[in-house]
Design a protein around this motif. Structure first.
Motif, PDB file in Angstrom:
ATOM      1  N   TYR A   1      78.963   6.707 -15.745  1.00  0.00           N
ATOM      2  CA  TYR A   1      79.253   6.953 -17.163  1.00  0.00           C
ATOM      3  C   TYR A   1      80.624   6.407 -17.539  1.00  0.00           C
ATOM      4  O   TYR A   1      80.813   5.881 -18.649  1.00  0.00           O
ATOM      5  N   ALA A   2      81.578   6.506 -16.621  1.00  0.00           N
ATOM      6  CA  ALA A   2      82.920   5.957 -16.888  1.00  0.00           C
ATOM      7  C   ALA A   2      82.838   4.454 -17.112  1.00  0.00           C
ATOM      8  O   ALA A   2      83.372   3.923 -18.105  1.00  0.00           O
ATOM      9  N   GLY A   3      82.181   3.748 -16.184  1.00  0.00           N
ATOM     10  CA  GLY A   3      82.068   2.296 -16.321  1.00  0.00           C
ATOM     11  C   GLY A   3      81.307   1.887 -17.560  1.00  0.00           C
ATOM     12  O   GLY A   3      81.671   0.929 -18.250  1.00  0.00           O
ATOM     13  N   ASN A   4      80.230   2.622 -17.865  1.00  0.00           N
ATOM     14  CA  ASN A   4      79.450   2.308 -19.058  1.00  0.00           C
ATOM     15  C   ASN A   4      80.272   2.478 -20.330  1.00  0.00           C
ATOM     16  O   ASN A   4      80.208   1.657 -21.255  1.00  0.00           O
ATOM     17  N   LEU A   5      81.027   3.570 -20.409  1.00  0.00           N
ATOM     18  CA  LEU A   5      81.862   3.807 -21.594  1.00  0.00           C
ATOM     19  C   LEU A   5      82.882   2.683 -21.776  1.00  0.00           C
ATOM     20  O   LEU A   5      83.126   2.226 -22.910  1.00  0.00           O
ATOM     21  N   LEU A   6      83.458   2.224 -20.687  1.00  0.00           N
ATOM     22  CA  LEU A   6      84.448   1.144 -20.776  1.00  0.00           C
ATOM     23  C   LEU A   6      83.806  -0.156 -21.245  1.00  0.00           C
ATOM     24  O   LEU A   6      84.384  -0.882 -22.073  1.00  0.00           O
ATOM     25  N   ARG A   7      82.618  -0.453 -20.755  1.00  0.00           N
ATOM     26  CA  ARG A   7      81.961  -1.697 -21.172  1.00  0.00           C
ATOM     27  C   ARG A   7      81.416  -1.575 -22.587  1.00  0.00           C
ATOM     28  O   ARG A   7      81.368  -2.561 -23.330  1.00  0.00           O
ATOM     29  N   LEU A   8      80.996  -0.375 -22.986  1.00  0.00           N
ATOM     30  CA  LEU A   8      80.597  -0.162 -24.379  1.00  0.00           C
ATOM     31  C   LEU A   8      81.766  -0.397 -25.321  1.00  0.00           C
ATOM     32  O   LEU A   8      81.605  -0.968 -26.403  1.00  0.00           O
ATOM     33  N   ALA A   9      82.944   0.055 -24.906  1.00  0.00           N
ATOM     34  CA  ALA A   9      84.144  -0.183 -25.717  1.00  0.00           C
ATOM     35  C   ALA A   9      84.371  -1.672 -25.910  1.00  0.00           C
ATOM     36  O   ALA A   9      84.723  -2.128 -27.006  1.00  0.00           O
ATOM     37  N   ASP A  10      84.137  -2.446 -24.842  1.00  0.00           N
ATOM     38  CA  ASP A  10      84.332  -3.895 -24.936  1.00  0.00           C
ATOM     39  C   ASP A  10      83.283  -4.553 -25.829  1.00  0.00           C
ATOM     40  O   ASP A  10      83.592  -5.439 -26.629  1.00  0.00           O
ATOM     41  N   VAL A  11      82.018  -4.119 -25.689  1.00  0.00           N
ATOM     42  CA  VAL A  11      80.965  -4.776 -26.444  1.00  0.00           C
ATOM     43  C   VAL A  11      81.106  -4.496 -27.935  1.00  0.00           C
ATOM     44  O   VAL A  11      80.689  -5.302 -28.776  1.00  0.00           O
ATOM     45  N   LEU A  12      81.705  -3.366 -28.288  1.00  0.00           N
ATOM     46  CA  LEU A  12      81.942  -3.089 -29.702  1.00  0.00           C
ATOM     47  C   LEU A  12      82.848  -4.149 -30.328  1.00  0.00           C
ATOM     48  O   LEU A  12      82.627  -4.572 -31.474  1.00  0.00           O
TER      49      LEU A  12
ATOM     50  N   GLU B   1      87.077  -0.577 -34.253  1.00  0.00           N
ATOM     51  CA  GLU B   1      88.235  -0.544 -33.344  1.00  0.00           C
ATOM     52  C   GLU B   1      88.592   0.883 -32.957  1.00  0.00           C
ATOM     53  O   GLU B   1      88.978   1.155 -31.818  1.00  0.00           O
ATOM     54  N   VAL B   2      88.425   1.822 -33.897  1.00  0.00           N
ATOM     55  CA  VAL B   2      88.698   3.236 -33.599  1.00  0.00           C
ATOM     56  C   VAL B   2      87.685   3.764 -32.597  1.00  0.00           C
ATOM     57  O   VAL B   2      88.025   4.443 -31.631  1.00  0.00           O
ATOM     58  N   LEU B   3      86.400   3.427 -32.809  1.00  0.00           N
ATOM     59  CA  LEU B   3      85.357   3.878 -31.900  1.00  0.00           C
ATOM     60  C   LEU B   3      85.536   3.263 -30.512  1.00  0.00           C
ATOM     61  O   LEU B   3      85.375   3.933 -29.489  1.00  0.00           O
ATOM     62  N   SER B   4      85.889   1.985 -30.486  1.00  0.00           N
ATOM     63  CA  SER B   4      86.110   1.314 -29.207  1.00  0.00           C
ATOM     64  C   SER B   4      87.247   1.974 -28.434  1.00  0.00           C
ATOM     65  O   SER B   4      87.146   2.205 -27.217  1.00  0.00           O
TER      66      SER B   4
END
Length: 879
Positions: A516-527, A588-591
């Motif tokens: 979940y940690a890795g997914n959240l970080l990559r989701l932040a990037d894809v945003l 950007e806020v969500l990311s």
């Protein structure tokens, strides 16, 4: 007691592509082979032609069998030959001193058995046509191999179960009373009057049929339609009176025929077979929606020429699909073995997880996790409308962050729980994003995240929908807040390891906290990528999600109870549905919010779950049990370590490079079997773990307790490759290939089983998610052929041995609607980390390398699509 003879090399590849032959396969127990088509006919067949034929849990033509029942004669496709003056001979049963030879390919099965005493050879070919008919075809060719004329009478016998697998023990006799048995000129049809169980009674129109013809199209002479009329009073299927006493065909009254156990025992006319001459018989074993459709099998396939044409069409159908991923190395056997791995995700899409003899997964269908992981391979195979398939799959997500767990047959069809038992697997939220991320990289379709789809509801709440991105966020944000006492995501009813199912209150999964940690970080990037590609600055989200976003409050310093309170508030707010109102959040806020959450979970794992034992080895603790006690490390009964606990901190990027190296060293010390070479799922805990899960009550070395679990081993290799540990990843990945090809111990046909037990025997063959992960790892990491936001990235992580004596390795894959043939040349056989790309030829033309001295190159999607023709040749020289 005499030691069993070794069976080294009892099968080997022969002929072309995936075709293999096996010598005396009938001497290996529990061996089976799949036959099927996309219309849903599902068969399993053994070297003695045992196995079952069905279309699902409620429609079995033959007796349902497990791998322990494969010797049951009632599950056999029997073919008897009565030879005048010599008596009966079974062309299908295992007999001492009779030669047995198998040849098989995708997906056909040809058995040759010869009785030299009688002078008869039988060649029996079974396959399922690639059309829409739910029928298995069995072609039997008898040849007189002796010097004398033989007078023969052939009788085929296939017991007809004709009902649900539930009726194997529930109303077994009563449901046979429903049978309406019809003798037609071509064979036997059974149409039960109704289907029923304790929940209801339903009229039935489904027809179960065993029909036949001679090779020239002639119908059988007649049939023995009931078990009693075929085996006789006191008889058995091993020695049926109709054959052993050479009975005449029966003339049964309605009383003798109806409401009985049925059998498709077809008697063919007696004939004289001269030396060197052959005769062919055709059998059609299937399930049809009505009588007319069943009889249509004869029209479609009822001659030797038509059957041969159907066989060639079926072989071409599967060949086209298997050709989509090809690998050529100096080890020719590896590329051919990969074809059997490549067919496994297709088989699981058709069979689900339950309809081969290893059916411990229940009553059919695939689970949530299976659905998403199978899609990984489908994306690489470029099969059909994957975009639409993924959108349908997301419709199984609930607004509270959980999801339906069983997948129906129709696209977008879901069932809440298996057997009406409500369970929550805490890892379910990670897989949709992992698969969607691969799709976006392969296609460049970032707009996919903005597509609107419905949510899944258990009751009749008002319909609600949200974007794909919102569905992904729901599953990850709820997981972030759903933590236990130690600060990791709660284990709930289990994670990936279904056997960790006894810690629902206080158990925690450190392993999937890392995911979940890795997914959240990559989701932040894809945003941020989405912001640029789609030129949008805000995202519309369900207003209820504000509870979980940091625009309202900060969760980074909250204790576990406070996080749980936030989650409870969100779920209370969405229990009866959602308002339909949307809030707008700046990308950007969500990311930034997702990045902070991801980093918080990553620190939790990296800093708090790293342990070192007294022997000086270090690795990650993977779990806490239901007493909130740490599971791994030194104990009074020895070292306790799980492979899962290492895989996901590495794969997710949570582990540092130093930690990766130490995890691998610890895995080699405590989990690698020095004799077989594979990595076990866990060390021997030497006692049941009633506060953690049932798995530890299994015998050590079996299933989820210390077996060589292919799925986790492949993901271990994938994780190591992703982090640049190519030699280590290669060691893990090649161990699975070597164990699969160790025919003496594996005792399976080519392919990758779900696991190998402590003896090295492959179990739960064919229907396993490990095949999808193996293809994913081989293509995208080892060969380094993958998408990067829609463009093609070539980033090979190859070791010297893979280049062989020729100094090259090549592969053919699908990408951007094209067929790519990529060849890597490494004449000096330098290892990964010591080579760079010296030159690249695209369709024979040199491409500029900017910057130079890199170990990877990015080729734009536009550059590929502008190339003429469906196939693109790319040659990469490594120096």
């Amino acid at each position: 007691m005499k030691r069993a003879k070794k069976r080294e090399g009892w099968w080997n590849f022969t002929g072309e592509a995936e075709v293999f032959e096996a010598r005396e396969p009938d001497r290996i127990s529990r061996l089976y082979f799949p036959l099927c088509n996309e219309a849903g006919l599902l068969s399993a067949i053994t070297p003695t032609l045992h196995g079952d034929i069905k279309t699902g849990q409620n429609h079995f033509l033959t007796l349902p069998v497990s791998e322990q029942d494969l010797h049951n004669t009632r599950s056999a496709r029997q073919f008897w030959v009565y030879v005048e003056g010599k008596g009966p001979w079974s062309a299908t049963a295992a007999k001492p001193r009779e030669s047995c030879h198998l040849e098989a390919g995708a997906l056909w099965h040809k058995l040759t058995r010869e009785n030299r005493t009688i002078g008869l050879r039988a060649v029996i070919t079974n396959f399922v046509p690639a059309g829409q008919e739910q029928v298995e075809i069995m072609r039997v060719e008898l040849t007189n191999t002796g010097s004398k004329l033989l007078a023969i009478t052939a009788t085929a016998a296939i017991p007809i179960f004709g009902r649900s697998a539930d009726n194997l023990r529930d109303h077994r006799h009563v449901t046979s009373l429903l049978h309406r048995i019809e003798q037609v000129s071509q064979g036997v049809l059974v149409t039960p009057m109704m289907s029923f169980d304790e929940r209801g009674h339903h009229p039935n129109s489904t027809v179960y049929g065993v029909l036949g013809a001679e090779g020239d199209g002639q119908s059988p002479a007649g049939s023995f339609p009931t078990v009693a009329s075929f085996i006789g009073e006191g008889g058995t299927f091993d020695a049926p009176c109709a054959v052993f006493e050479d009975w005449d065909l029966p003339d049964l009254s309605e009383t003798e025929r109806q409401g009985r156990e049925a059998v498709g025992a077809l008697r063919f006319k007696s004939r004289k077979l001269a030396p060197g001459k052959s005769v062919t018989y055709l059998l059609f074993l299937g399930i049809a929606k009505d009588r007319k459709d069943a009889l249509a099998w004869i029209k479609a396939y009822g001659s030797n020429e038509k059957t041969q044409e159907a066989l060639e069409h079926s072989r071409a159908f599967w060949k086209e699909r298997l050709d989509r991923i090809q690998v050529q190395t100096d080890d020719a056997g590896f590329g051919r073995w990969v074809r059997w791995v490549a067919i496994q995700p297709m088989l699981r899409k058709i069979f689900g997880c339950s309809f081969l003899p290893d059916f411990d997964y229940g009553r059919g269908g695939r689970g949530w996790r299976d659905l998403w992981q199978d899609c990984l391979a489908l994306l690489l195979l470029d099969t059909g409308d994957v975009r639409g398939l993924l959108l349908n799959n997301f419709a199984g997500v609930r607004m509270d962050g959980t999801n339906a767990t069983i997948i129906g047959n129709a696209p977008g069809e879901f069932v809440a729980d298996r057997n009406n038992i409500s369970r929550t697997w805490m890892d379910h939220g990670v897989w949709p994003w992992i698969t969607a991320e691969l799709y976006i990289h392969q296609s460049g379709d970032t707009k996919f995240l903005l597509e609107k789809i419905p949510y899944f509801w258990d009751r009749d709440q008002a319909n609600s929908s949200g974007t794909v991105l919102e569905h992904i966020l729901v599953q990850h944000l709820t997981a972030y807040f759903n933590v236990g006492k130690q600060g990791n995501c709660r284990l709930e009813d289990a994670d990936w390891n279904d056997g960790l199912d006894m810690a629902p209150q206080a158990g925690e999964s450190v392993a999937f906290t890392a995911v979940y940690a890795g997914n959240l970080l990559r989701l932040a990037d894809v945003l941020l990528i989405l912001k640029n590609t789609e030129e949008i600055s805000e995202i519309a989200l369900a207003e209820e999600l504000e509870t979980l976003l940091e625009s309202k409050a900060s969760s980074l310093e909250l204790n576990p109870q406070a996080k749980q309170d936030r989650l409870k508030a969100f779920r209370a707010r969405t229990k009866e549905g959602v308002s339909g109102n949307k809030c707008r959040v700046a990308i950007e806020v969500l990311s930034r919010d997702l990045h902070q959450k991801g980093e918080a979970l990553a620190r939790q794992v990296r800093d708090n779950e790293w342990l070192k034992n007294t022997a000086g080895h270090a690795w990650f603790n993977g779990y806490y049990d239901n007493l909130s006690d740490r599971v791994e490390g030194d104990s009074a009964k020895g070292v306790r370590m799980t492979l899962t606990g290492q895989v996901f901190p590495i794969m997710s990027g949570v582990a540092t490079n130093e930690q990766v190296a130490q995890c691998f060293a610890a895995a080699k010390r405590y989990l690698q079997d020095k004799k077989l070479g594979g990595f076990r799922l866990n060390t021997d805990f030497k006692e049941s773990q009633l506060q953690l899960g049932r798995a530890f009550s299994f015998a050590y070395g079996e299933k989820e307790n210390g077996s060589f679990f292919s799925h986790m081993a492949v993901m271990f290799a994938n994780a190591l490759y992703r982090r640049g540990f190519a030699e280590e990843g290669h060691e893990v990945l090649s161990s699975l290939y070597q164990m699969s090809m160790n025919t003496e111990s594996a005792k399976i046909y080519p392919g990758l089983p779900e696991y190998f037990n402590g003896e090295g025997r492959g179990l739960y063959h064919y229907l396993t998610g490990s095949a999808s992960w193996y293809l994913l790892t081989l293509v995208t990491q080892v060969l380094g052929i993958r998408g990067q936001w829609g463009d093609l990235l070539l980033a090979p992580k190859l070791v010297p041995d893979q280049f062989g004596k020729s100094g090259q390795i090549s592969a053919e894959v699908c990408f951007a609607g094209k067929r790519l043939k990529v060849t890597y040349l490494n004449r000096s056989r330098k290892p990964y980390g010591q080579y760079h790309i010296e030159s690249v030829l695209l369709q024979g033309k040199t491409m500029p390398l900017v910057p130079s001295q890199m170990a990877e190159i990015l080729i734009s999607r536009a550059k590929l699509t502008e190339q003429a023709g469906p196939t693109i040749d790319i040659t990469v020289v490594l120096a």
